[in-house]
Design an enzyme around this catalytic site. Structure first.
Site, PDB file in Angstrom:
ATOM      1  N   ASP A  56     -37.083 -20.424  18.145  1.00  0.00           N
ATOM      2  CA  ASP A  56     -37.288 -19.108  17.174  1.00  0.00           C
ATOM      3  C   ASP A  56     -37.091 -18.036  17.814  1.00  0.00           C
ATOM      4  OD1 ASP A  56     -37.393 -18.105  14.652  1.00  0.00           O
ATOM      5  OD2 ASP A  56     -39.319 -18.682  14.297  1.00  0.00           O
ATOM      6  N   HIS A  85     -33.192 -16.295  17.664  1.00  0.00           N
ATOM      7  CA  HIS A  85     -32.730 -15.073  17.216  1.00  0.00           C
ATOM      8  C   HIS A  85     -32.581 -14.330  18.459  1.00  0.00           C
ATOM      9  CE1 HIS A  85     -33.753 -15.795  12.806  1.00  0.00           C
ATOM     10  NE2 HIS A  85     -34.771 -16.706  13.545  1.00  0.00           N
ATOM     11  N   GLU A 101     -40.853 -22.395   5.377  1.00  0.00           N
ATOM     12  CA  GLU A 101     -41.762 -22.228   6.376  1.00  0.00           C
ATOM     13  C   GLU A 101     -42.901 -21.519   5.707  1.00  0.00           C
ATOM     14  OE1 GLU A 101     -41.767 -19.328  10.468  1.00  0.00           O
ATOM     15  OE2 GLU A 101     -40.521 -18.561   8.613  1.00  0.00           O
ATOM     16  N   HIS A 104     -31.749 -22.864  16.673  1.00  0.00           N
ATOM     17  CA  HIS A 104     -32.551 -21.750  15.872  1.00  0.00           C
ATOM     18  C   HIS A 104     -33.158 -20.790  16.937  1.00  0.00           C
ATOM     19  CE1 HIS A 104     -34.772 -20.586  12.053  1.00  0.00           C
ATOM     20  NE2 HIS A 104     -35.437 -19.983  13.112  1.00  0.00           N
TER      21      HIS A 104
END
Length: 339
Positions: A279, A16, A201, A14
Site C-alpha cells: 500500500d 501507491h 477497506e 498494490h
C-alpha cells in the site's frame, strides 16, 4: 529452516507512487528544500494512523500530501521510481504495478499528459536498471468529481501498450458511490485496461459488490471485508476476482486492531484470489516482504500456501504472458528447492 521469502518470485499489485518513497529519501529531499516535516514523519515515524473516522482519514491524507510536496522536480520522480524498483527486487518482486494519480503533480510538471509521460519514462528506466517489470495503474480520486475520473480514464487509454496497464479508484471509499464512476471505468475497460478500484477497506461488503457490479472490477484494492459475507466470497472465488490485501496497512489505518485480525486466512481458505500488497510503505513502515512474513508468522501459511499466494499475485497481474510463465515457473522452482 523454511525457504527464504525474498527469493520467492512474486508480483506486487498494490503500491501507491508517493507512498512507495523511502523514508530516508523523504527526510533528505525535505532537508535539501528547507521543508518542515511534522514529527509524525520524522521522530515518531511510522505515524500512528487510525483513519476509520473522518478526523483520522484527514490526518492520513495530510501526511500523504506533505510527503508528495517534496517531489518537486523530474529528478525526484526518477529517483523515487529507481529506488522503488530496487526495493521490489530486494523483496523478490519481479513485477510491479504502481498506482499513480497524475493530477496530484500536474501543475508541477506541465499538465496531466506531461506528468504521466514523465512517470512512464521514469518507470521504464527504473525497470531496465533494476531488471524488474514495472507498469503503471492510473488511479482516479474518489473524493473528486466523476468528470475528473473520465478525463483520467481517457488519458490512461492513450497510453495502453506504453506502460499503462490498469485504471483504479482510490482515496476514502466513504466519499462517493462506486457507480458514480461507472463511465470512467467503461472508458478504461473498452481500452483494454484492468479495472482495479479500491473497496472493502473502510466500508463493508456492499462497497466491494459495487466495485464488481458497477465498475466491472478485475481486482479489488484491499477487499478484506468480503470476509464478512459468505456469498460475496463465493462470488469472488467463482469469478476469480483478486483482493489486493495489505495487512500492515489495515492495522495502520485501524481497519484491524492487530495483524491477526486481518482475515487473510479466511479469504484464502474460501478460494478468493489474493495479491499481498504494501500500500504505502512510507506511512506504514513496511514493504512487500513483510506482508509475506506475516502470512507465515501470523496466519500460519506453510511454504506451499505461501507459494500459492505468490502464484495468485502473478495470475492476477497484467504482466505479459511470457513474464507470467517465467514467474510461475520460478515459484515452482522455489517450492521444489530444499528447505
Amino acid at each position: 529452516m523454511p525457504r527464504p521469502l525474498d527469493t520467492l518470485p512474486k508480483a506486487h499489485l498494490h503500491l501507491h507512487f508517493t507512498g512507495s518513497m523511502r523514508h530516508s529519501t523523504l527526510i533528505e529531499l525535505a532537508g535539501e528544500q528547507g521543508l518542515h516535516l511534522p514529527d509524525a514523519l520524522v521522530e515518531d515515524w511510522p505515524p500512528r494512523l487510525r483513519a476509520t473516522d473522518e478526523r483520522g482519514w484527514f490526518r492520513f491524507q495530510r501526511l500523504y500530501d506533505i510527503a508528495r510536496s517534496v517531489l518537486s522536480t523530474p529528478e525526484h520522480v526518477y529517483r523515487l521510481l529507481r529506488e522503488t524498483a530496487e526495493d521490489e527486487v530486494a523483496a523478490g518482486s519481479r513485477w510491479l504495478e504502481i498506482q499513480v494519480d497524475p493530477s496530484g503533480f500536474a501543475q508541477r510538471f506541465g499538465g496531466l499528459t506531461a506528468t504521466l509521460e514523465l512517470m512512464l519514462d521514469a518507470a521504464a528506466q527504473a525497470a531496465q536498471r533494476a531488471d524488474v517489470g514495472v507498469a503503471v495503474v492510473v488511479a482516479a480520486n474518489r473524493t473528486k468529481h466523476p468528470l475528473d475520473a473520465n478525463t483520467l480514464a481517457r488519458l490512461a487509454a492513450q497510453f495502453v501498450g506504453q506502460g499503462v496497464v490498469g485504471f483504479g479508484l482510490s482515496n476514502d471509499e466513504r466519499r462517493g458511490e462506486a457507480r458514480d464512476f461507472e463511465r470512467a471505468f467503461r472508458i478504461a475497460r473498452r481500452a483494454g485496461l484492468v479495472a482495479v478500484p479500491h473497496g472493502g477497506e473502510l466500508l463493508g461488503p456492499r462497497s466491494i459488490a459495487q466495485c464488481v457490479d458497477d465498475l466491472g472490477a478485475d481486482r479489488v484494492g484491499h477487499g478484506v471485508r468480503a470476509a464478512e459475507d459468505e456469498r460475496l466470497m463465493e462470488r469472488l472465488a467463482d469469478r476469480q476476482i483478486c483482493c489486493e490485501v495489505c495487512p500492515t496497512s489495515n492495522v495502520g489505518l485501524g481497519v484491524a486492531e492487530r495483524a491477526a485480525d486481518v482475515p487473510l486466512r479466511r479469504l484464502f481458505d474460501a478460494g478468493v484470489p489474493i495479491a499481498l500488497g504494501a500500500d504505502d510503505p512510507l506511512l506504514f513502515g513496511s514493504r512487500l516482504l513483510r506482508q509475506y512474513e506475516l502470512a507465515r508468522e501470523v496466519y500460519g501459511f506453510d511454504d506451499a500456501e505461501v507459494a500459492e499466494l505468490a502464484r495468485q499475485s502473478v495470475r492476477a497481474s497484467a504482466a505479459p504472458e511470457p513474464v507470467r510463465k517465467e514467474l510461475l515457473q520460478g515459484v515452482d522452482d522455489w517450492l521444489a528447492s530444499p528447505e
